[in-house]
Motif scaffolding. Sequence first.
Motif, mmCIF file in Angstrom:
data_model
loop_
_atom_site.group_PDB
_atom_site.id
_atom_site.type_symbol
_atom_site.label_atom_id
_atom_site.label_comp_id
_atom_site.label_asym_id
_atom_site.label_seq_id
_atom_site.Cartn_x
_atom_site.Cartn_y
_atom_site.Cartn_z
ATOM 1 N N UNK A 136 0.808 -1.224 0.000
ATOM 2 C CA UNK A 136 0.000 0.000 0.000
ATOM 3 C C UNK A 136 0.841 1.274 0.000
ATOM 4 N N UNK A 137 2.159 1.158 -0.073
ATOM 5 C CA UNK A 137 3.035 2.324 0.003
ATOM 6 C C UNK A 137 3.130 3.014 -1.359
ATOM 7 N N UNK A 138 2.704 4.262 -1.401
ATOM 8 C CA UNK A 138 2.828 5.070 -2.611
ATOM 9 C C UNK A 138 4.224 5.681 -2.690
ATOM 10 N N UNK A 139 4.648 6.297 -1.602
ATOM 11 C CA UNK A 139 5.976 6.895 -1.481
ATOM 12 C C UNK A 139 6.401 6.814 -0.030
ATOM 13 N N UNK A 140 7.697 6.919 0.197
ATOM 14 C CA UNK A 140 8.194 7.014 1.570
ATOM 15 C C UNK A 140 9.399 7.944 1.590
ATOM 16 N N UNK A 141 9.687 8.441 2.768
ATOM 17 C CA UNK A 141 10.834 9.321 2.972
ATOM 18 C C UNK A 141 11.459 8.973 4.317
ATOM 19 N N UNK A 142 12.724 9.331 4.464
ATOM 20 C CA UNK A 142 13.464 8.942 5.661
ATOM 21 C C UNK A 142 14.417 10.063 6.063
ATOM 22 N N UNK A 143 14.587 10.219 7.346
ATOM 23 C CA UNK A 143 15.543 11.164 7.916
ATOM 24 C C UNK A 143 16.314 10.425 8.993
ATOM 25 N N UNK A 144 17.641 10.397 8.856
ATOM 26 C CA UNK A 144 18.478 9.687 9.831
ATOM 27 C C UNK A 144 19.307 10.695 10.618
ATOM 28 N N UNK A 145 19.282 10.544 11.940
ATOM 29 C CA UNK A 145 20.153 11.325 12.814
ATOM 30 C C UNK A 145 20.879 10.372 13.732
ATOM 31 N N UNK A 146 21.955 10.855 14.347
ATOM 32 C CA UNK A 146 22.746 10.022 15.251
ATOM 33 C C UNK A 146 22.724 10.585 16.652
ATOM 34 N N UNK A 147 23.069 9.735 17.596
ATOM 35 C CA UNK A 147 23.220 10.203 18.967
ATOM 36 C C UNK A 147 24.121 9.266 19.748
ATOM 37 N N UNK A 148 24.995 9.859 20.553
ATOM 38 C CA UNK A 148 25.837 9.125 21.495
ATOM 39 C C UNK A 148 25.776 9.883 22.809
ATOM 40 N N UNK A 149 25.553 9.143 23.881
ATOM 41 C CA UNK A 149 25.425 9.785 25.192
ATOM 42 C C UNK A 149 26.778 10.274 25.690
ATOM 43 N N UNK A 150 26.758 11.420 26.375
ATOM 44 C CA UNK A 150 27.962 11.939 27.045
ATOM 45 C C UNK A 150 28.009 11.354 28.427
ATOM 46 N N UNK A 151 29.003 10.581 28.705
ATOM 47 C CA UNK A 151 29.095 9.924 30.015
ATOM 48 C C UNK A 151 30.232 10.472 30.823
#
Length: 151
Positions: A136-151
């Motif tokens: 049923x998918x006509x179109x899709x889009x994606x946004x990737x971000x990163x994260x690393x915790x400060x310890x």
Amino acid sequence: MKLTSSAFKPGERIPSIYTCDGDNVNPPLEITGVPHEAESLVLIMDDPDVPRHLREDGMWDHWVVFNMPPDTSTIEENTEPDGTPGIGTNGKTGYFGPCPPDREHRYFFKVFALDTRLDLPDKSTKADVEKALAGHVLFHAELMGTYERNR
């Protein structure tokens, strides 16, 4: 179709306000280019970098919303979009921000434009939603971000 955020660019670090180290609220998102024939939108945020000793599948589902109106163009910071809430890996509905236990992880925000509404109950899992949207998918889009915790 495109998914963007004013809080971070694709591939960049997600600001800590949107994580378990901050206010744990969702970042603002913008959706553009939704096809006119779309009947609904699906939003999924997940992390495929979970250590296998914590989760065998290596995946953590942070946010699942389906049957969003197709004219949804903006999701404001710290708001839940109109639609049906799905359930995340933590067993709850709603946004749960990045909180990697070990190192930098990638977080994928995905939006799908569908030619139908999904006949699923509240608190359906990402797996349920993905199974129902197949074909049923006509179109899709994606946004990737990163994260690393400060310890």
